[in-house]
Scaffold this motif. Sequence first.
Motif, PDB file in Angstrom:
ATOM      1  N   ARG A  15     -31.362 -82.440  54.509  1.00  0.00           N
ATOM      2  CA  ARG A  15     -32.656 -82.852  53.968  1.00  0.00           C
ATOM      3  C   ARG A  15     -33.796 -82.092  54.644  1.00  0.00           C
ATOM      4  O   ARG A  15     -34.759 -81.692  53.992  1.00  0.00           O
ATOM      5  N   GLN A  18     -33.954 -78.623  53.202  1.00  0.00           N
ATOM      6  CA  GLN A  18     -34.454 -78.707  51.830  1.00  0.00           C
ATOM      7  C   GLN A  18     -35.965 -78.862  51.805  1.00  0.00           C
ATOM      8  O   GLN A  18     -36.676 -78.170  51.056  1.00  0.00           O
ATOM      9  N   PHE A  19     -36.482 -79.749  52.648  1.00  0.00           N
ATOM     10  CA  PHE A  19     -37.920 -79.998  52.646  1.00  0.00           C
ATOM     11  C   PHE A  19     -38.683 -78.813  53.238  1.00  0.00           C
ATOM     12  O   PHE A  19     -39.817 -78.528  52.834  1.00  0.00           O
ATOM     13  N   GLN A  22     -39.386 -76.639  50.444  1.00  0.00           N
ATOM     14  CA  GLN A  22     -40.416 -77.202  49.572  1.00  0.00           C
ATOM     15  C   GLN A  22     -41.807 -77.015  50.174  1.00  0.00           C
ATOM     16  O   GLN A  22     -42.770 -76.705  49.456  1.00  0.00           O
ATOM     17  N   ARG A  26     -45.010 -74.944  48.715  1.00  0.00           N
ATOM     18  CA  ARG A  26     -46.340 -75.545  48.562  1.00  0.00           C
ATOM     19  C   ARG A  26     -47.400 -74.672  49.235  1.00  0.00           C
ATOM     20  O   ARG A  26     -48.475 -74.428  48.665  1.00  0.00           O
ATOM     21  N   GLN A  35     -47.021 -81.419  41.928  1.00  0.00           N
ATOM     22  CA  GLN A  35     -45.578 -81.170  41.966  1.00  0.00           C
ATOM     23  C   GLN A  35     -44.989 -81.505  43.334  1.00  0.00           C
ATOM     24  O   GLN A  35     -43.846 -81.958  43.437  1.00  0.00           O
ATOM     25  N   PHE A  36     -45.778 -81.287  44.366  1.00  0.00           N
ATOM     26  CA  PHE A  36     -45.313 -81.503  45.735  1.00  0.00           C
ATOM     27  C   PHE A  36     -45.283 -82.980  46.101  1.00  0.00           C
ATOM     28  O   PHE A  36     -44.465 -83.406  46.936  1.00  0.00           O
ATOM     29  N   LEU A  39     -42.031 -84.962  46.237  1.00  0.00           N
ATOM     30  CA  LEU A  39     -41.133 -84.367  47.225  1.00  0.00           C
ATOM     31  C   LEU A  39     -41.527 -84.775  48.634  1.00  0.00           C
ATOM     32  O   LEU A  39     -40.670 -85.122  49.448  1.00  0.00           O
ATOM     33  N   ARG A  40     -42.840 -84.726  48.917  1.00  0.00           N
ATOM     34  CA  ARG A  40     -43.279 -85.108  50.268  1.00  0.00           C
ATOM     35  C   ARG A  40     -43.094 -86.600  50.514  1.00  0.00           C
ATOM     36  O   ARG A  40     -42.753 -87.006  51.627  1.00  0.00           O
ATOM     37  N   ASN A  43     -39.998 -87.741  51.903  1.00  0.00           N
ATOM     38  CA  ASN A  43     -39.791 -87.364  53.300  1.00  0.00           C
ATOM     39  C   ASN A  43     -40.857 -87.952  54.216  1.00  0.00           C
ATOM     40  O   ASN A  43     -41.136 -87.415  55.298  1.00  0.00           O
TER      41      ASN A  43
END
Length: 552
Positions: A15, A18-19, A22, A26, A35-36, A39-40, A43
């Motif tokens: 994870r 992955q982040f 991302q 960004r 979009q972000f 996802l944030r 986390n």
Amino acid sequence: MYRYDEFDAAFVEGRTAQFADQVKRRLSGELSEDQFRPLRLMNGLYLQLHAYMLRVAVPYGTLNSRQMRKLAHIARTYDRGYGHFTTRQNIQYNWPRLKDIPVILGELASVEMHAIQTSGNCIRNVTTDQFAGAALDEIIDPRPVGEIIRQWSSLHPEFSYLPRKFKIAITGSPNDRAAIRFHDIGLQAAANAAGDVGWEVWVGGGLGRTPMIGKLINSFVPNEHLLAYLESIMRVYNRYGRRDNKYKARIKILVHEEGLETIKGQVEAEFAEVRGGVLTLPSEELDRISAYFEPPAFPSQSATRIDVARELILDPAYGRWLEHNLNSHRQPGYASVTISLKPVGGAPGDATDAQMDVVADLAERYSFDELRVTHEQNLVLPHVAIADLREVYDALVASGLAEGNAGLITDMICCPGLDFCALANARSIPIAQAISHKFAAPERQAEIGDLKIKISGCINACGHHHVGHIGILGVEKKGGELYQITLGGDATQDASVGKILGPGFEADKVPGAIETLVDTYIARRQSADETFIAAYRRLGEAPFKEALYGNG
């Protein structure tokens, strides 16, 4: 305490990587903020008024000295030298830079910590009694079951996108110190007629704009069927919880609108299908997890009590600390020590990097390398020998952490409010600081006794104002900040929701209003032993309302 297995380590490492990708996208502009955002949030990363905020999970409020030192290091290296401990037994960093977040998550992973499921519409960090495994009144240590719930709920494929966030609290004591009746699901240890220990299950509690006390949906669920029963509740909520209106999306609204019996019928139907299947918890697995939470090998102690009355005469500050900040331990010769993060004039729940390092050192030396975060925004050394209390106290004095006010009027819960939060309508921290100064005198605090003030900067109630003996809610009115006052809330086993007394007060009038309420209580109580909440329940709101607003 629990240690990551291979799956945990790989899961968190994956994870984090992955982040990191991302975040990189960004920062490059490949992802927009819209979009972000999802996802944030997955986390634990929020966008507050002035900066990003990272919320780090402390499962069931337990951590060790190595982890606390890492939290201090992160505060010192990537933030502004402090962290904020929350009512979810988490820690928040208010000023990290986005480019540093992947590095921070990597640092956390190195000490078996993460920020997963501290935000979003999922099952959040499971909270427990801060004295779990140590308290004299405890039936069973709830943390092994808390760990099992953590494993079951982490990235659960069916419950990753619930109608709304979902919070579970668990206590092993008949004296509820985890506010289980104000959670989506609350679990309280119980024994059946045969003497077997299982769990009462409460459902539909919560605060926010519609505060509700949870309802008892099952008086006894044995350990082997607990996950199946929880999954049954979650399935019913996931299927019928409202997704069209976020203000009505919590399970408390579903239980309220459909009725407990209807919900219970749906849950029991689900339970009948899954009971005895793959969700059955083998006793061997519970024993395996419980072994991680075995109590330390306590050396026997010659000093099994301390004369608090004598210490109050010899050293009043130390005596007050002993009187208010110790909790009875199940092992003779030991006590649990509450470290107050509520110094007079301070921001409730904040600790500097240096203070976190000191607490880590104390845990390693005096508390078998174990620490707790409380839902009342304090810290706990759970296993301290009575013979070591003076040394612990002296170290806390040197670090500004020796306030002997646990449970008193200056030991307030307070959300970050409009100083940080984009959702807030009013500031919270300055109100807490002003009240703290107003009642700073130890003699005054002792005269008042047990009194819980809780402050929120908006109706989302992160400061739990609904369940304060005195609650304070900041609201916006015509561009200004006003503060409503509620009385009679209680987050314990005698749960109650506070009632609004009347019109709100401007910020500079709030401390005086609290003093009026306190003076009314002292004048009307039957004895010095009658607490504020007991007096309020006997007297009702009338004398307090009259004192604040007069007869008009």
